[in-house]
Design a protein around this motif. Structure first.
Motif, mmCIF file in Angstrom:
data_model
loop_
_atom_site.group_PDB
_atom_site.id
_atom_site.type_symbol
_atom_site.label_atom_id
_atom_site.label_comp_id
_atom_site.label_asym_id
_atom_site.label_seq_id
_atom_site.Cartn_x
_atom_site.Cartn_y
_atom_site.Cartn_z
ATOM 1 N N LEU A 189 0.858 -1.181 0.000
ATOM 2 C CA LEU A 189 0.000 0.000 0.000
ATOM 3 C C LEU A 189 0.891 1.227 0.000
ATOM 4 O O LEU A 189 1.853 1.307 0.774
ATOM 5 N N ARG A 190 0.586 2.168 -0.895
ATOM 6 C CA ARG A 190 1.234 3.474 -0.877
ATOM 7 C C ARG A 190 0.262 4.420 -0.194
ATOM 8 O O ARG A 190 -0.863 4.599 -0.651
ATOM 9 N N ILE A 191 0.692 5.023 0.881
ATOM 10 C CA ILE A 191 -0.175 5.914 1.645
ATOM 11 C C ILE A 191 0.378 7.330 1.569
ATOM 12 O O ILE A 191 1.526 7.574 1.946
ATOM 13 N N ASP A 192 -0.440 8.235 1.070
ATOM 14 C CA ASP A 192 -0.136 9.661 1.105
ATOM 15 C C ASP A 192 -1.024 10.248 2.186
ATOM 16 O O ASP A 192 -2.249 10.085 2.154
ATOM 17 N N SER A 193 -0.418 10.921 3.133
ATOM 18 C CA SER A 193 -1.177 11.407 4.284
ATOM 19 C C SER A 193 -1.097 12.915 4.414
ATOM 20 O O SER A 193 -0.160 13.557 3.928
ATOM 21 N N ARG A 194 -2.113 13.450 5.069
ATOM 22 C CA ARG A 194 -2.102 14.852 5.483
ATOM 23 C C ARG A 194 -2.546 14.855 6.941
ATOM 24 O O ARG A 194 -3.627 14.381 7.279
ATOM 25 N N TRP A 195 -1.693 15.359 7.808
ATOM 26 C CA TRP A 195 -1.939 15.347 9.246
ATOM 27 C C TRP A 195 -2.422 16.716 9.690
ATOM 28 O O TRP A 195 -1.782 17.726 9.426
ATOM 29 N N ASP A 196 -3.553 16.738 10.388
ATOM 30 C CA ASP A 196 -4.133 17.993 10.864
ATOM 31 C C ASP A 196 -3.948 18.206 12.361
ATOM 32 O O ASP A 196 -3.801 19.334 12.810
ATOM 33 N N SER A 197 -3.984 17.115 13.129
ATOM 34 C CA SER A 197 -3.903 17.254 14.582
ATOM 35 C C SER A 197 -3.429 15.941 15.207
ATOM 36 O O SER A 197 -3.946 14.880 14.871
#
Length: 166
Positions: free
Chosen positions: A97-105
């Motif tokens: 799995l390729r995971i692209d993430s965006r972390w907000d908190s």
């Protein structure tokens, strides 16, 4: 490994019954017990059993079902807890799995560090096995405490995932 989870050994409280697995989890673990630690690209992220995990459960179980289905090429999940808020775009790439993430908190407010390390590739079987450790901990604690669930859909699906992995 760049993605793994440490479940610890959290204390539990007595719970007679609850609406569903998420509500039971929120009631069963005290505020001051151990946390789950998620390691994302070698960055530790705290997940509280009492607050974060219950919010994740209704998305986690379907996510684990979907990543194991080869006919599902891409999945988006939004983790919506106040102290674990992130969006993951997950793309199947063979057995990984390729995971692209965006972390907000996150606890500790170091989202920028996580966003600097936002991409991760992990084998599907490893990803599932790591999250199953959390489900195993919760289902075991629910069974030990003899918690009755009014809606057991997510708990039943979690148990099916655990049985499939054995």
């Amino acid at each position: 490994m760049i993605f793994w989870l440490q479940t610890g050994n959290p204390e539990t409280l007595e719970v007679a019954s609850a609406a569903d697995m998420a509500h039971a989890t929120a009631q069963m673990y005290p505020m001051d017990t151990e946390d789950v630690i998620l390691f994302w690209n070698r960055v530790p992220v705290r997940l509280e059993y009492r607050y974060d995990i219950p919010v994740l459960l209704d998305d986690l179980v379907p996510l684990l079902e979907e990543v194991q289905n080869p006919e599902v090429p891409q999945i988006e999940v939004y983790w919506g807890s106040d102290t674990f808020s992130a969006e993951w775009n997950i793309v199947r790439d063979g057995d990984s799995l390729r995971i692209d993430s965006r972390w907000d908190s996150v606890h500790g407010s170091y989202e920028s560090l996580l966003n600097d390390r936002s991409q991760l590739t992990v084998r599907i079987d490893s990803f599932v096995a790591e999250w199953l450790k959390v489900l195993r901990r919760i289902t075991s604690d629910l069974a030990t405490r003899h918690v009755r669930l009014e809606d057991d859909d997510i708990a039943t699906r979690a148990q099916a995932l655990l049985s499939k992995s054995s």
